[in-house]
Design an enzyme around this catalytic site. Structure first.
Site, mmCIF file in Angstrom:
data_model
loop_
_atom_site.group_PDB
_atom_site.id
_atom_site.type_symbol
_atom_site.label_atom_id
_atom_site.label_comp_id
_atom_site.label_asym_id
_atom_site.label_seq_id
_atom_site.Cartn_x
_atom_site.Cartn_y
_atom_site.Cartn_z
ATOM 1 N N LYS A 35 5.244 -9.778 12.879
ATOM 2 C CA LYS A 35 3.789 -9.635 12.710
ATOM 3 C C LYS A 35 3.289 -10.608 11.637
ATOM 4 C CE LYS A 35 4.642 -5.751 9.592
ATOM 5 N NZ LYS A 35 4.707 -4.273 9.508
ATOM 6 N N TYR A 258 -9.082 -23.493 -16.367
ATOM 7 C CA TYR A 258 -10.273 -22.629 -16.370
ATOM 8 C C TYR A 258 -10.112 -21.480 -17.359
ATOM 9 C CZ TYR A 258 -12.037 -24.836 -12.103
ATOM 10 O OH TYR A 258 -12.521 -25.715 -11.184
HETATM 11 C C1 LIG Z 1 6.060 -3.981 9.209
HETATM 12 C C2 LIG Z 1 6.807 -2.847 9.811
HETATM 13 C C3 LIG Z 1 8.217 -2.833 9.820
HETATM 14 C C4 LIG Z 1 9.047 -3.873 9.073
HETATM 15 O O1 LIG Z 1 9.103 -3.506 7.710
HETATM 16 P P1 LIG Z 1 9.965 -4.353 6.647
HETATM 17 O O2 LIG Z 1 9.816 -3.566 5.402
HETATM 18 O O3 LIG Z 1 9.347 -5.692 6.564
HETATM 19 O O4 LIG Z 1 11.353 -4.380 7.168
HETATM 20 C C5 LIG Z 1 8.852 -1.808 10.501
HETATM 21 N N1 LIG Z 1 8.136 -0.840 11.128
HETATM 22 C C6 LIG Z 1 6.796 -0.807 11.115
HETATM 23 C C7 LIG Z 1 6.073 0.300 11.801
HETATM 24 C C8 LIG Z 1 6.088 -1.791 10.446
HETATM 25 O O5 LIG Z 1 4.750 -1.748 10.418
#
Ligand SMILES: *Cc1c(COP(=O)(O)O)cnc(C)c1O
Length: 359
Positions: A35, A258
């Site tokens: 994702k 800044y």
């Molecule tokens: C993002 C996600 C994962 C992966 O989690 P990590 O901590 O990056 O391994 C697994 N399951 C769900 C439902 C997620 O949203």
């Protein structure tokens, strides 16, 4: 032309990290979580390098459709499911597996199956809320969700899943044990099960079941606050580099950047580096955040600006314009940088913007 600010992506590190998942969870099949543009790494390359996984998992329908174009045959799981009934047609057409986590989604499936003409099944994972309290049916509602689905023609229940809120807290097992007990009590023999994110792949073998869902560990970063990815045997996939644009001397008492939030306590050499928050390097990074240059780490000095930041290189033997700094990657763990900034590797990796060339 790019100014040399780059995210170098190492596909062999992805393959190594998948192998690590296989070693930790030898019995399970693996959803590679890609994702958010593969946690900022670029989903196209990620999908290719991770094709030894058994499937991919993404958060949004848009991500899933893009991935389906890249990978015509792998299973793809839509972790949040869809939120409009019309989208179910895309789910079926792209042969996605979709999560159903609430009554609204069940209603949408009932509506759409009543009028569906296609012969492909809608493949569904039911999600149970065992304590994360983000998405999922209450354990006591799972049985009725099952029977509703069973009455929808063309719907195939593929498995039951849940998500752990505290899997990274290995020294505080109670909330995780409680979630696992609730899950055990509502699933049925013969269900395919999926629980484990990266932290659970590494720390909770009893959660591996049929499918694991590792994300961050595939990218070589650690799911645990106090440990770096390399300490877990993982290899960083992304190395973020940027060149030195200028080097100057500032006198003791002079301030830089800044707001003048950094002031020289001694006569100092300051290098200006071609990366800033417009590239995804966080503006919140405090003075002293480590940056690697010419064999050692040096401290961030002053506020990060949109296109540049400055580092104190007084203690370096030599620095020239054009030298490459590493913001994180092979020489400097993203997990260590994240700790200095008060965030997690996930956020740093995911925030790298499109302006940064992936090579
Ligand atoms: C993002 C996600 C994962 C992966 O989690 P990590 O901590 O990056 O391994 C697994 N399951 C769900 C439902 C997620 O949203």
């Amino acid at each position: 032309m790019n100014r040399g600010t780059q995210a170098q992506i190492d596909p062999t590190a992805w393959q190594h990290n998948v192998q690590c998942v296989r070693e930790w969870a030898p019995q399970a099949r693996v959803w590679a979580v890609v994702k958010a543009n593969a946690y900022g790494h670029g989903v196209e390359r990620a999908a290719q390098a991770l094709s030894s996984a058994d499937g991919y998992a993404v958060a949004t329908l848009g991500e899933a459709i893009e991935l389906r174009r890249l990978q015509p045959h792998h299973p793809i799981l839509l972790l949040e499911g869809v939120n409009r009934a019309e989208q179910l047609a895309d789910v079926v057409a792209c042969q996605l597996q979709t999560v159903v986590h609430c009554q609204t989604q069940l209603d949408q499936i009932r509506q759409s199956t009543a009028q569906r003409l296609d012969t492909q099944p809608l493949v569904v994972w039911l999600k149970v809320d065992t304590g994360m309290h983000r998405l999922g049916f209450a354990p006591s509602d799972l049985a009725s969700a099952r029977s509703l689905l069973a009455n929808c023609p063309g719907v195939q229940l593929e498995g039951v899943m849940t998500h752990l809120a505290c899997a990274d807290a290995l020294d505080q097992p109670e909330p995780t044990l409680q979630q696992l007990a609730l899950f055990d009590a509502c699933v049925r023999p013969g269900d395919r099960l999926s629980i484990a994110n990266s932290a659970a792949v590494i720390g909770w073998p009893q959660t591996h079941n049929d499918w694991v869902r590792p994300g961050i560990m595939l990218y070589g970063s650690s799911p645990f606050a106090e440990r770096n990815g390399v300490d877990l045997g993982l290899r960083p996939v992304m190395t973020l580099t940027a060149p030195v644009l200028a080097v100057r001397t500032v006198l003791a008492g002079e301030a830089i950047g800044y707001g003048h939030v950094w002031r020289a306590e001694r006569d100092s050499r300051i290098a200006t580096v071609a990366i800033g928050y417009g590239d995804g390097y966080p503006r919140q990074a405090p003075n002293g955040t480590p940056i690697w240059l010419n064999g050692q780490t040096v401290p961030l000095a002053g506020r990060v600006s949109m296109d540049m930041l400055m580092i104190d290189v007084t203690d370096l033997d030599r620095v020239s314009v054009g030298d490459m700094t590493e913001l994180w990657g092979k020489r400097l763990s993203v997990d260590e940088v994240a700790r200095a900034i008060g965030t997690i590797g996930y956020e740093l990796l995911t925030r790298v913007t499109a302006r940064v060339e992936r090579v």
